[in-house]
Design a protein around this motif. Structure first.
Motif, PDB file in Angstrom:
ATOM      1  N   ILE A  92       0.864  -1.122  -0.053  1.00 15.08           N
ATOM      2  CA  ILE A  92      -0.058   0.031   0.012  1.00 15.08           C
ATOM      3  C   ILE A  92       0.871   1.359   0.029  1.00 15.08           C
ATOM      4  O   ILE A  92       0.638   2.184  -0.694  1.00 15.08           O
ATOM      5  N   HIS A  93       1.995   1.262   0.691  1.00 18.98           N
ATOM      6  CA  HIS A  93       2.712   2.586   0.761  1.00 18.98           C
ATOM      7  C   HIS A  93       3.298   2.425  -0.703  1.00 18.98           C
ATOM      8  O   HIS A  93       3.447   3.714  -0.966  1.00 18.98           O
ATOM      9  N   LEU A  94       3.753   1.611  -1.190  1.00 18.41           N
ATOM     10  CA  LEU A  94       4.369   1.758  -2.801  1.00 18.41           C
ATOM     11  C   LEU A  94       3.414   2.177  -3.473  1.00 18.41           C
ATOM     12  O   LEU A  94       3.704   3.054  -4.502  1.00 18.41           O
ATOM     13  N   LEU A  95       2.137   1.702  -3.490  1.00 17.38           N
ATOM     14  CA  LEU A  95       1.028   2.073  -4.264  1.00 17.38           C
ATOM     15  C   LEU A  95       0.778   3.567  -4.111  1.00 17.38           C
ATOM     16  O   LEU A  95       0.667   4.398  -5.039  1.00 17.38           O
ATOM     17  N   ALA A  96       0.970   4.145  -2.960  1.00 19.90           N
ATOM     18  CA  ALA A  96       0.547   5.324  -2.577  1.00 19.90           C
ATOM     19  C   ALA A  96       1.791   6.407  -3.070  1.00 19.90           C
ATOM     20  O   ALA A  96       1.256   7.430  -3.633  1.00 19.90           O
ATOM     21  N   GLU A  97       2.899   6.027  -2.658  1.00 14.56           N
ATOM     22  CA  GLU A  97       4.035   6.673  -3.425  1.00 14.56           C
ATOM     23  C   GLU A  97       3.958   6.802  -4.773  1.00 14.56           C
ATOM     24  O   GLU A  97       4.229   7.862  -5.528  1.00 14.56           O
ATOM     25  N   GLU A  98       3.564   5.604  -5.562  1.00 16.55           N
ATOM     26  CA  GLU A  98       3.705   5.909  -7.051  1.00 16.55           C
ATOM     27  C   GLU A  98       2.359   6.475  -7.452  1.00 16.55           C
ATOM     28  O   GLU A  98       2.436   7.418  -8.525  1.00 16.55           O
ATOM     29  N   SER A  99       1.307   6.452  -6.850  1.00 13.78           N
ATOM     30  CA  SER A  99       0.083   7.319  -7.389  1.00 13.78           C
ATOM     31  C   SER A  99       0.487   8.698  -7.183  1.00 13.78           C
ATOM     32  O   SER A  99      -0.073   9.776  -7.847  1.00 13.78           O
ATOM     33  N   THR A 100       1.082   9.101  -5.952  1.00 12.47           N
ATOM     34  CA  THR A 100       1.432  10.549  -5.706  1.00 12.47           C
ATOM     35  C   THR A 100       2.149  11.215  -6.800  1.00 12.47           C
ATOM     36  O   THR A 100       2.055  12.246  -7.251  1.00 12.47           O
ATOM     37  N   ARG A 101       3.299  10.366  -6.940  1.00  9.16           N
ATOM     38  CA  ARG A 101       4.344  10.657  -8.204  1.00  9.16           C
ATOM     39  C   ARG A 101       3.572  10.852  -9.666  1.00  9.16           C
ATOM     40  O   ARG A 101       3.965  11.751 -10.293  1.00  9.16           O
ATOM     41  N   ARG A 102       2.445   9.796  -9.778  1.00  6.88           N
ATOM     42  CA  ARG A 102       1.908  10.142 -11.261  1.00  6.88           C
ATOM     43  C   ARG A 102       0.526  10.890 -11.272  1.00  6.88           C
ATOM     44  O   ARG A 102       0.216  11.033 -12.312  1.00  6.88           O
TER      45      ARG A 102
END
Length: 177
Positions: A92-102
Motif C-alpha cells: 500500500i505504501h508503494l502504491l501510494a508513493e507511485e500514485s502521488t508521483r503520477r
C-alpha cells in the motif's frame, strides 16, 4: 457565524471540490472497491474539514489532502487487515508513493480526455457518457442509439480509439509535465 469563519468555510469548500476527483482517484487506487472508496472519502473529508485551520498555505491543499488521504486509506486498510484480500501495508505504501508521483500525469490525461469528449458531436458524447454511467444497462444505451448491442459495442470501441488518439495528440501538443 462571523465573516472570517464564513470565508474560511468558502475557501475550504472551493479547494475541496476542485480536488475531490483527484483525491477520490488516488484513494480508489489504494482500496479494493468503489464502496470502500466512498467510505474512506467520508473520513478524509471530515479530517480535512476539522484540520483545515492547520493548513497555512492554501496553494498546498492538494498535497496536504493527498497526505491525509494516504493515512486515512492506510488506517482503513489496517482496520480491514483480517480480510485476506487486503494488500500488505508495504505494498500500500508503494502504491501510494507511485500514485502521488503520477498524479500530475493522470490529471493531464483526465483534462485531455475531457477536451476530447467536448470535441465529439453532442449525441455521440451523450451516448459515450451514458455507456459509462454507474449501474447502466448497456442494452438500454444500445437501444437508445438505434443499434444492436453488438453493433453498439463496435461503435463504442471505435469511439474509444478516437478518444485515445485525440488524448495522445493533446498531451503531445501540451508537452511533457
Amino acid at each position: 457565524m462571523d465573516e472570517e469563519t464564513a470565508n474560511k468555510n468558502e475557501v475550504f469548500l472551493t479547494l475541496f471540490t476542485a480536488n475531490e476527483a483527484a483525491i477520490r482517484a488516488f484513494v480508489r487506487r489504494l482500496v479494493p472497491t468503489q464502496q470502500d472508496t466512498a467510505d474512506v472519502m467520508q473520513g478524509i473529508a471530515l479530517v480535512l474539514w476539522r484540520k483545515f485551520h492547520e493548513l497555512d498555505d492554501h496553494a498546498g491543499f492538494r498535497k496536504w489532502a493527498f497526505r491525509v488521504a494516504r493515512y486515512e486509506s492506510l488506517g482503513w486498510l489496517r482496520d480491514k487487515c483480517r480480510d485476506r484480500h487486503v494488500l500488505s501495508e508495504d505494498v500500500i505504501h508503494l502504491l501510494a508513493e507511485e500514485s502521488t508521483r503520477r498524479e500530475a500525469w493522470l490529471a493531464a490525461q483526465r483534462e485531455a480526455l475531457d477536451e476530447c469528449l467536448e470535441k465529439l458531436p453532442k449525441q455521440q458524447r451523450q451516448l459515450v457518457l451514458a455507456a459509462y454511467s454507474p449501474e447502466v444497462e448497456i442494452q438500454q444505451v444500445a437501444q437508445q442509439s438505434g443499434r444492436t448491442v453488438g453493433a453498439f459495442y463496435q461503435w463504442l470501441h471505435r469511439t474509444r480509439l478516437q478518444l485515445i488518439e485525440c488524448t495522445r495528440r493533446t498531451l503531445q501538443t501540451e508537452g511533457p509535465l
